[in-house]
Every structure is written in structure tokens, then in C-alpha cells.
Design a protein around this motif. Structure first.
Motif, mmCIF file in Angstrom:
data_model
loop_
_atom_site.group_PDB
_atom_site.id
_atom_site.type_symbol
_atom_site.label_atom_id
_atom_site.label_comp_id
_atom_site.label_asym_id
_atom_site.label_seq_id
_atom_site.Cartn_x
_atom_site.Cartn_y
_atom_site.Cartn_z
ATOM 1 N N GLN A 45 0.816 -1.454 -0.096
ATOM 2 C CA GLN A 45 -0.117 0.058 -0.021
ATOM 3 C C GLN A 45 0.761 1.109 0.157
ATOM 4 O O GLN A 45 0.725 2.269 -0.691
ATOM 5 C CB GLN A 45 -0.890 0.151 1.301
ATOM 6 N N LEU A 46 2.042 1.234 0.900
ATOM 7 C CA LEU A 46 3.007 2.371 0.879
ATOM 8 C C LEU A 46 3.413 2.623 -0.767
ATOM 9 O O LEU A 46 3.435 4.011 -0.991
ATOM 10 C CB LEU A 46 4.030 2.136 1.735
ATOM 11 N N PHE A 47 3.854 1.715 -1.306
ATOM 12 C CA PHE A 47 4.398 1.839 -2.542
ATOM 13 C C PHE A 47 3.163 2.383 -3.701
ATOM 14 O O PHE A 47 3.506 3.233 -4.457
ATOM 15 C CB PHE A 47 5.130 0.623 -3.106
ATOM 16 N N THR A 48 2.112 1.623 -3.698
ATOM 17 C CA THR A 48 0.882 1.749 -4.527
ATOM 18 C C THR A 48 0.476 3.340 -4.119
ATOM 19 O O THR A 48 0.171 4.094 -5.361
ATOM 20 C CB THR A 48 -0.291 0.933 -4.040
ATOM 21 N N PHE A 49 0.559 3.691 -2.940
ATOM 22 C CA PHE A 49 -0.154 5.289 -2.703
ATOM 23 C C PHE A 49 0.819 6.157 -3.373
ATOM 24 O O PHE A 49 0.440 7.049 -3.745
ATOM 25 C CB PHE A 49 -0.044 5.123 -1.217
ATOM 26 N N THR A 50 1.969 5.812 -2.999
ATOM 27 C CA THR A 50 2.958 6.858 -3.555
ATOM 28 C C THR A 50 3.031 6.722 -5.090
ATOM 29 O O THR A 50 3.223 7.928 -5.770
ATOM 30 C CB THR A 50 4.603 6.732 -2.817
ATOM 31 N N ALA A 51 3.199 5.500 -5.664
ATOM 32 C CA ALA A 51 3.076 5.573 -7.202
ATOM 33 C C ALA A 51 1.980 6.369 -7.721
ATOM 34 O O ALA A 51 2.143 7.277 -8.569
ATOM 35 C CB ALA A 51 2.739 3.995 -7.604
ATOM 36 N N SER A 52 0.703 6.535 -7.109
ATOM 37 C CA SER A 52 -0.345 7.300 -7.672
ATOM 38 C C SER A 52 -0.007 8.875 -7.505
ATOM 39 O O SER A 52 -0.499 9.286 -8.381
ATOM 40 C CB SER A 52 -1.634 6.919 -6.608
ATOM 41 N N GLN A 53 0.635 8.939 -6.175
ATOM 42 C CA GLN A 53 0.763 10.468 -6.294
ATOM 43 C C GLN A 53 2.186 11.006 -7.330
ATOM 44 O O GLN A 53 2.065 12.019 -8.185
ATOM 45 C CB GLN A 53 1.596 10.963 -4.810
ATOM 46 N N GLU A 54 3.105 9.922 -7.748
ATOM 47 C CA GLU A 54 3.806 10.404 -8.596
ATOM 48 C C GLU A 54 3.159 10.452 -10.098
ATOM 49 O O GLU A 54 3.747 11.135 -11.068
ATOM 50 C CB GLU A 54 4.970 9.181 -8.787
ATOM 51 N N GLN A 55 2.264 9.547 -10.404
ATOM 52 C CA GLN A 55 1.452 9.678 -11.631
ATOM 53 C C GLN A 55 0.836 11.243 -11.736
ATOM 54 O O GLN A 55 0.838 11.678 -12.801
ATOM 55 C CB GLN A 55 0.483 8.687 -11.638
ATOM 56 N N ALA A 56 0.365 11.457 -10.426
ATOM 57 C CA ALA A 56 -0.278 12.920 -10.476
ATOM 58 C C ALA A 56 0.742 13.983 -10.879
ATOM 59 O O ALA A 56 0.794 14.770 -11.650
ATOM 60 C CB ALA A 56 -1.143 13.111 -9.039
ATOM 61 N N HIS A 57 1.952 13.957 -10.309
ATOM 62 C CA HIS A 57 3.016 14.686 -10.554
ATOM 63 C C HIS A 57 3.529 14.874 -12.170
ATOM 64 O O HIS A 57 3.505 15.775 -12.616
ATOM 65 C CB HIS A 57 4.407 14.405 -9.712
ATOM 66 N N ALA A 58 3.549 13.336 -12.370
ATOM 67 C CA ALA A 58 3.994 13.477 -14.303
ATOM 68 C C ALA A 58 2.696 14.028 -14.750
ATOM 69 O O ALA A 58 3.094 14.809 -15.890
ATOM 70 C CB ALA A 58 3.789 11.741 -14.331
ATOM 71 N N TRP A 59 1.466 14.119 -14.510
ATOM 72 C CA TRP A 59 0.526 14.815 -14.936
ATOM 73 C C TRP A 59 0.548 16.259 -15.057
ATOM 74 O O TRP A 59 0.411 16.981 -16.253
ATOM 75 C CB TRP A 59 -0.854 14.282 -14.666
ATOM 76 N N VAL A 60 0.777 16.832 -13.967
ATOM 77 C CA VAL A 60 0.912 18.210 -13.861
ATOM 78 C C VAL A 60 2.366 18.679 -14.699
ATOM 79 O O VAL A 60 2.214 19.495 -15.471
ATOM 80 C CB VAL A 60 1.464 18.575 -12.115
ATOM 81 N N PHE A 61 3.270 18.121 -14.538
ATOM 82 C CA PHE A 61 4.449 18.246 -15.469
ATOM 83 C C PHE A 61 4.259 18.333 -16.998
ATOM 84 O O PHE A 61 4.433 19.067 -17.708
ATOM 85 C CB PHE A 61 5.615 17.445 -15.186
ATOM 86 N N ALA A 127 6.704 23.166 -5.304
ATOM 87 C CA ALA A 127 5.446 22.629 -4.432
ATOM 88 C C ALA A 127 5.713 21.153 -4.632
ATOM 89 O O ALA A 127 5.516 20.347 -3.515
ATOM 90 C CB ALA A 127 4.370 22.937 -4.952
ATOM 91 N N ILE A 128 6.134 20.440 -5.830
ATOM 92 C CA ILE A 128 6.190 19.090 -5.886
ATOM 93 C C ILE A 128 7.503 18.615 -5.327
ATOM 94 O O ILE A 128 7.392 17.642 -4.499
ATOM 95 C CB ILE A 128 6.004 18.737 -7.388
ATOM 96 N N ALA A 129 8.379 19.595 -5.183
ATOM 97 C CA ALA A 129 9.704 19.046 -4.325
ATOM 98 C C ALA A 129 9.356 18.768 -3.152
ATOM 99 O O ALA A 129 10.017 17.814 -2.331
ATOM 100 C CB ALA A 129 10.538 20.269 -4.625
ATOM 101 N N ALA A 130 8.590 19.844 -2.191
ATOM 102 C CA ALA A 130 8.166 19.599 -0.951
ATOM 103 C C ALA A 130 7.221 18.306 -0.669
ATOM 104 O O ALA A 130 7.553 17.654 0.365
ATOM 105 C CB ALA A 130 7.244 20.754 -0.314
ATOM 106 N N VAL A 131 6.592 17.906 -1.882
ATOM 107 C CA VAL A 131 6.011 16.656 -1.790
ATOM 108 C C VAL A 131 6.840 15.340 -1.645
ATOM 109 O O VAL A 131 6.771 14.460 -0.827
ATOM 110 C CB VAL A 131 4.835 16.202 -2.710
ATOM 111 N N GLU A 132 7.901 15.742 -2.544
ATOM 112 C CA GLU A 132 9.017 14.511 -2.515
ATOM 113 C C GLU A 132 9.710 14.495 -1.238
ATOM 114 O O GLU A 132 9.950 13.347 -0.956
ATOM 115 C CB GLU A 132 9.856 14.738 -3.789
ATOM 116 N N LYS A 133 9.739 15.639 -0.563
ATOM 117 C CA LYS A 133 10.592 15.387 0.592
ATOM 118 C C LYS A 133 9.580 14.653 1.821
ATOM 119 O O LYS A 133 10.045 13.671 2.452
ATOM 120 C CB LYS A 133 10.767 16.465 1.157
ATOM 121 N N THR A 134 8.529 14.713 1.756
ATOM 122 C CA THR A 134 7.234 13.834 2.331
ATOM 123 C C THR A 134 7.406 12.686 2.170
ATOM 124 O O THR A 134 7.537 11.816 2.852
ATOM 125 C CB THR A 134 6.076 14.566 2.142
ATOM 126 N N HIS A 135 7.580 12.238 0.814
ATOM 127 C CA HIS A 135 7.735 10.966 0.466
ATOM 128 C C HIS A 135 8.971 10.263 1.032
ATOM 129 O O HIS A 135 8.946 8.842 1.439
ATOM 130 C CB HIS A 135 7.762 10.784 -1.269
#
Length: 196
Positions: A45-61, A127-135
Motif C-alpha cells: 500500500q505504501l508503494f502503491t499510494f506513492t506511485a499514484s502521487q507520482e502519476q499525479a506529478h507526471a500529469w502536472v508536469f 511545491a512538488i519538491a516539498a511533496v517529494e521530501k514528504t515521500h
């Protein structure tokens, strides 16, 4: 004078960020598969949860690249190969990679975007860098617990929640088996670390 986006380093950095986020998502999906095979559902779940957020970041970029839609952008980059059979090195590598994005990659991309007078893109990188620190912080906590054999035990009473049925148990450790749904200990997480 504002730089033309079509000639900017920022457009290339956006493509690098899109590629990096896309690859991180896939690496985390592969690590989640390994965790599931090893019945470590909390890490799945940890990896899946984070993978979904990485997909969201990819979409933004990717969406910030609309001004060059229809073009092909050539960028150079290096990306990690992480084919481990154990979960601990996946967690440790994920922490390292997230901190690399936070401290180095996106911080530098934000500076470049600001210098090229793309303030909204600079803000997005920060903003996304701050999320990456949280990850990275979260991956680090789970890596430490796993390495110390403390993923399911604590020095103090905790609230542990079963990710399958939601049953909550209070104590210094998660039960070996959920008393409600009979799922193994690998389904339990500290309630304060709940991922959704």
C-alpha cells in the motif's frame, strides 16, 4: 525580457521531470508487486499510494508542456535500476531518490524556471519538491522500522489498523492475525501512518 518557452531550458526540465515521475511510478508499482508476493501488504500500500502521487506529478508536469504539444523533446538523463529481491533496499532507494528530487533536481529546475521568468512553473517545481521530501521521509520511517524489525512493534502503545477490514487494535504491537478478518500481520499499519 521573458524567454520564449519553445527555446527554454524549462521545457526540457519539465520533460525530465515527467520522465522521472513516470519511471518512479513504475518502480514503485514493481516494488508493490514484490511486497504483495512477500505478504507485506502495508508496504504494498505504501508503494502503491506513492506511485499514484507520482502519476499525479507526471500529469502536472506533462500538462505544463502544452505550448510544445506535437513536438518531440530530446533530453538526457540518468535513472536508477533497482531490481532487488528484498523490500528494505527498495525502501532505502526510494527515500534516496525522493530526496534527490527534492534537494537537487526540482530545486534546480525551480531556479531555472524563475531565471527564465516562468514563475508559475517555478512554483510548481517547488511545491512538488516539498511533496517529494514528504515521500522520502515516509519511505525512511518504514525502512528504519523494517530494518530494525519494528514494522509491527513499537516502544509505546499505538493504534494499529487492519488495511483490509479497518479493525483497530491498541497496543505495543500489531496482532499476528487480525481478530476480525483473519488477515496476517502484514495488513497492519500504525493508524497515524494511514495512507488514505
Amino acid at each position: 525580457m521573458t524567454m520564449d518557452f519553445h527555446d527554454s531550458q524549462t521545457r526540457l526540465n519539465l520533460m525530465r521531470a515527467f520522465a522521472g515521475e513516470s519511471q518512479a511510478r513504475n518502480r514503485y508499482t514493481f516494488a508493490a508487486d514484490l511486497a504483495r508476493q512477500q505478504q507485506m501488504y502495508v508496504l504494498e500500500q505504501l508503494f502503491t499510494f506513492t506511485a499514484s502521487q507520482e502519476q499525479a506529478h507526471a500529469w502536472v508536469f506533462y500538462n505544463l508542456l502544452k505550448p510544445v504539444s506535437g513536438q518531440s523533446l530530446k533530453v538526457d538523463g540518468s535513472y536508477p535500476v533497482e531490481l532487488y529481491q528484498e523490500l528494505l533496499p527498495h525502501l532505502q532507494a526510494a527515500q534516496h531518490n525522493e530526496y534527490q528530487e527534492w534537494e537537487h533536481d526540482y530545486a534546480g529546475f525551480a531556479r531555472t524556471a524563475a531565471e527564465e521568468e516562468f514563475p508559475e512553473i517555478a512554483h510548481t517545481f517547488r511545491a512538488i519538491a516539498a511533496v517529494e521530501k514528504t515521500h522520502g521521509d515516509r519511505f525512511g520511517r518504514f525502512a528504519t522500522w523494517l530494518e530494525q524489525g519494528r514494522l509491527f512493534v513499537s516502544d509505546q502503545p499505538e493504534r494499529w489498523i487492519c488495511l483490509h477490514c479497518g479493525h483497530v487494535v491498541e497496543g505495543a504491537g500489531a496482532p499476528a492475525v487480525c481478530p476480525v478478518c483473519r488477515r496476517p500481520q502484514g495488513y497492519f499499519i500504525r493508524e497515524k501512518e494511514i495512507l488514505f
